[in-house]
Design an enzyme around this catalytic site. Structure first.
Site, mmCIF file in Angstrom:
data_model
loop_
_atom_site.group_PDB
_atom_site.id
_atom_site.type_symbol
_atom_site.label_atom_id
_atom_site.label_comp_id
_atom_site.label_asym_id
_atom_site.label_seq_id
_atom_site.Cartn_x
_atom_site.Cartn_y
_atom_site.Cartn_z
ATOM 1 C CD GLU A 1 -3.065 -0.973 2.228
ATOM 2 O OE1 GLU A 1 -2.805 -0.300 3.249
ATOM 3 O OE2 GLU A 1 -4.142 -1.543 2.046
ATOM 4 C CD GLU B 1 -3.957 -6.190 3.005
ATOM 5 O OE1 GLU B 1 -4.661 -5.473 3.745
ATOM 6 O OE2 GLU B 1 -2.749 -5.979 2.837
#
Ligand code: GLA
Length: 658
Positions: free
Chosen positions: A153, A306
Site C-alpha cells: 500500500e 486483502e
C-alpha cells in the site's frame, strides 16, 4: 510478461497475509493444518518482516523464512513473497534520520508505526534495493514462489529536504524552463514568480491558501516517486524471475496514486477492500471497487489481496460481519473478476496495533464462527476455480474517472468544500448498480468504443486529449451523460473560457453558464420530477437543446437542470438516488443497454462473468428471482428452472444447462 493465470493455474487463490514471525514456531504446524482444512492455496509472506530479516544493517537472517517457504511447499501452498520495504527497521531511522518522511509542517514521521520511509531518500532506496536483490536471489528458484508482492500500500508523501530536491528535478523534466513552470502555475498571482529552481519547495505549510497548480504537481510527483520506488524493486525481481508475476497492492479508490498509470506497470492488479459491514450499501461499494480494479486490469482477472474476515480496527466503531456476509462479498469479488480471494490476515494477532483486527483464524480459534465460514468459502471457491479462472466480465457502460481531476478539484478556495469526489462517483455507480447495469471504469482519454454508454460523474479537470476523445465518442454514435462541474479546468488547472470548455458546451447544448449555485449540506433543489442535491447551475441553453428537467422556484426557476442535445446529456445537479437511477436507466435504454436480468428485486445483484451468471442477494430477507431458462447452480448442484430462491445474503453461480 507473466500474468495472474501463471499463479492461479486454474484455481482461485484463497488465503491471506501470513505473519508467522509474530508466533512461536510450534504454531506454524497448527497453521498449516488449519490452512489445509480451510482449502488455503496461497499465503503472502514477509510484508512486514524487514527487521526480522535484517536485524542489523547489512545482516541477513533467512533461516526462518527458508523453513516457512519449505513448509508451505511441502503442503502445496503457494507463496506470494513480499519485499518488506514498506516498514524499515528502527536502526535505519536512528542511523539515517534522512530516510524518515516529513509532513507539510516539517514534522518528522518517526519509526514506531509503519510506512515511515521517504520515497526520495537515496539511503532508503539503497537498502531496499539490496534486500530485494538478496530476497530474489535466494527465493527466485524456490518451488513455493508464485508471485512477488512489492512493498505494501504505497502511500507516504514527503515534504522533506531530499524530496524538495527530487521535486525540482521532476519539475525540470516536466517543464524544461522556469518560464514554462511560472506560466503553468500562474505565479503572476500573489507575487509567486520563481527566478531559480532552488527557490521551489514542496508545498509546505503556508500562511494562507497555496498555489493550486503547485499542489497538483506535488500530488503528481508523489505518485510518480512512489512508482519509481516500486519500479526499482520490480525490475530487480524481474531480472531474477522473469516468469513470476509482480504486483503491489492498491488501497481502494485511494487518492495518493494514479492507479491507471501504476496498473500499467504491474503484471497483475491487486487491491485491498474493506467495506463497512454496517453500511447498507456495502455491497455496492464492493461492486464499485471490483469494477474499478477489473478495469485497471484491462477487463481481465485481478486479485483481492486483502479483505477482512470480520471487523477491522481502524473505524470509529468496528462491526463484525454477520453470518453469510463474508461469503457473499467473496463471491461478489469473483463475480466482478477476482481470481484470488485473500485476507488480511491469516491468524489474528495477539499483540500490536492490529490485535483487534479480525483474522481468518480469530481469537476464538478453530472453533470460532469466523473460521467455520472461512472453511465454507474455501470449499466453494475450490469448486468454482476450474469453471472460471481467466474469464472476463462484460460491461456496456463506462464511468470515467481520473486521479488528476480529483487532485485538482479537491483543493482550497473552491466553490463548495462539500463536493467529495469519491462520493460523487459512488452516487453514479450506485445509480447504475441499482439499475442492474454492469459498469466498467475508464480514463477519459481511453478507447471508449467498447461502450454503448459513457457517464462522467464529475471531471473538473479535463485535458485537451480527453475532450477530443469525448467529442469523437459522441460523434461516432456513443451516448454520453455528464455530471456537473466538468471540463472546467485544463491540465494546469487553468479555468477554461466560459467556465467550461466551449466545445463541451456546444456538445451539451449549453450557451453559457452564468453562475454555479452550490447547495448547502442537506439542501434540496426542486427539479420538478425529482430533487437535486449538492450543486446547481445557472445555465442558458443553446437553441435546439432539450430541457429534460428544469429548476422550479428560487433563483433558477425555469432554467434547465438536465439538458439533452442528441446523445449528449448534461446533469447540472446531483439528483437524489432513485432519480439518478431512473435518469441513467433512460439513457441506457436509449443507448441499447439492457440490465443483466429483468425484474430483479431491489438489493439483488446479477453479474455475468464469462459463461457464468452470479446472482447475489445483498439483503437479510429471503427473495425469489426470475431467471429465464434452465441452469445449474455450481454451488449446490441444483437445477434452476425459471426462478431461484435465495436466502439471507444468499448467492448462486449459474451455468446454462445444455
Ligand atoms: C491494510 C494493510 C494491512 C492491514 C490492513 C488492516 O490493508 O495492508 O497490513 O493493516 O490494512 O485493515
Amino acid at each position: 510478461m507473466p500474468t495472474l493465470d501463471d499463479a492461479t493455474r486454474g484455481r482461485i487463490l484463497f488465503g491471506g497475509d501470513y505473519n508467522p514471525e509474530q508466533w512461536p514456531e510450534e504454531t506454524w504446524k497448527d497453521d498449516v493444518r488449519l490452512m489445509k482444512e480451510a482449502g488455503v492455496t496461497s499465503v503472502t509472506l514477509g510484508v512486514f518482516s524487514w527487521s526480522k530479516i535484517e536485524p542489523r544493517p547489512g545482516a541477513r537472517e533467512f533461516g526462518w523464512l527458508d523453513r516457512l517457504m519449505d513448509l508451505m511447499h511441502d503442503h502445496g501452498i503457494g507463496v506470494v513473497l513480499a519485499t518488506p520495504t514498506s516498514s524499515p527497521p528502527p536502526w535505519m531511522g536512528r542511523l539515517h534520520p534522512e530516510t524518515l518522511p516529513r509532513d507539510e509542517n516539517g514534522q518528522t514521521e518517526w519509526w514506531g508505526s509503519r510506512q515511515h520511509f521517504s520515497h526520495s531518500s537515496a539511503v532508503y532506496r539503497r537498502y531496499a534495493a539490496a534486500l530485494t536483490e538478496d530476497l530474489a536471489a535466494r527465493y527466485g528458484t524456490h518451488p513455493a514462489l508464485t508471485m512477488w508482492h512489492i512493498n505494501n500500500e504505497y502511500c507516504t508523501p514527503d515534504w522533506g529536504d531530499e524530496a524538495a530536491t527530487t521535486f525540482r528535478r521532476w519539475l525540470q523534466d516536466r517543464y524544461g524552463t522556469l518560464d514554462a513552470l511560472n506560466t503553468a502555475w500562474g505565479t503572476a498571482f500573489w507575487s509567486q514568480g520563481y527566478g531559480s529552481w532552488d527557490e521551489i519547495l514542496p508545498p509546505r505549510r503556508a500562511h494562507y491558501m497555496k498555489n493550486p497548480t503547485h499542489v497538483l504537481d506535488f500530488k503528481r510527483f508523489t505518485s510518480d516517486m512512489l512508482l519509481e520506488c516500486y519500479r526499482t524493486e520490480r525490475d530487480i525481481v524481474r531480472r531474477h524471475t522473469p516468469h513470476i508475476p509482480v504486483t503491489t497492492n492498491f488501497m481502494p479508490f485511494w487518492s495518493g496514486q494514479d492507479a491507471w498509470r501504476w496498473a500499467a506497470e504491474e503484471d497483475l492488479v491487486s487491491i485491498d477492500i474493506y467495506p463497512d459491514p454496517k453500511d447498507p450499501l456495502g455491497g455496492q461499494y464492493n461492486a464499485m471497487i471490483g469494477d474499478m480494479t477489473r478495469s485497471q486490469a484491462g477487463g481481465g482477472p485481478w486479485m483481492l489481496m486483502e479483505q477482512a474476515a470480520g471487523p477491522v480496527n481502524w473505524r470509529g466503531v468496528n462491526h463484525p460481519k454477520p453470518y453469510g456476509l463474508n461469503r457473499l462479498w467473496s463471491l461478489q469479488a469473483v463475480a466482478h473478476g477476482a481470481d484470488a480471494v485473500c485476507y488480511f490476515q491469516w491468524r489474528q494477532s495477539r499483540q500490536g496495533a492490529e490485535k483487534f483486527h479480525s483474522g481468518m483464524v480469530g481469537h476464538a480459534g478453530e472453533r470460532g464462527r469466523t473460521f467455520r465460514e472461512i472453511k465454507e468459502i474455501g470449499a466453494e471457491l475450490a469448486l468454482l476455480g476450474p469453471q472460471m479462472t481467466g474469464a472476463r466480465a462484460h460491461a456496456d457502460v463506462a464511468i470515467l474517472h481520473d486521479w488528476h481531476s480529483w487532485w485538482a478539484g479537491e483543493q482550497e478556495g473552491r466553490p463548495s468544500s462539500l463536493l467529495q469526489y469519491p462520493e460523487i462517483v459512488r452516487s453514479w455507480h450506485r445509480a447504475l448498480w441499482e439499475g442492474h447495469l454492469t459498469a466498467a471504469f475508464a480514463h477519459p482519454a481511453a478507447d471508449l468504443t467498447p461502450y454503448r454508454l459513457v457517464v462522467v460523474p464529475h471531471l473538473y479537470l479535463l485535458d485537451d486529449t480527453s475532450i477530443d476523445n469525448l467529442l469523437a465518442y459522441v460523434r461516432e454514435g456513443g451516448t454520453l451523460v455528464c455530471g456537473f462541474l466538468t471540463g472546467v479546468a485544463d491540465a494546469d488547472d487553468r479555468v477554461r473560457p466560459g467556465g467550461m470548455d466551449p466545445r463541451l458546451r456546444e456538445l451539451f447544448g449549453i450557451d453559457l453558464i452564468h453562475e454555479w449555485w452550490p447547495l448547502d449540506a442537506g439542501e434540496r433543489t426542486d427539479c420538478g420530477e425529482f430533487h437535486g442535491t449538492l450543486w446547481s447551475e445557472e445555465i442558458q441553453a443553446a437553441p435546439g437543446a432539450h430541457t429534460v428537467a428544469g429548476y422550479r422556484g428560487g433563483e433558477l426557476d425555469g432554467l434547465p437542470a438536465v439538458l439533452r442535445n442528441g446523445a449528449a446529456w448534461y446533469v447540472s445537479t446531483l439528483p437524489e438516488p432513485a432519480a439518478l437511477r431512473d435518469l441513467l436507466g433512460e439513457a441506457a435504454r436509449d443507448a441499447g443497454v439492457r440490465p443483466v436480468l429483468d425484474d430483479l428485486p431491489t438489493g439483488v445483484e446479477a453479474v455475468r462473468r464469462g459463461p457464468l451468471l452470479f446472482v447475489l442477494n445483498h439483503r437479510r430477507e429471503h427473495t425469489v428471482v426470475t431467471v429465464p431458462g434452465r441452469h445449474h447452480d455450481l454451488l449446490t448442484g441444483a437445477t434452476v428452472e425459471s426462478s431461484l430462491r435465495l436466502g439471507r445474503y444468499g448467492a448462486a453461480v449459474l451455468k446454462e444447462a445444455t
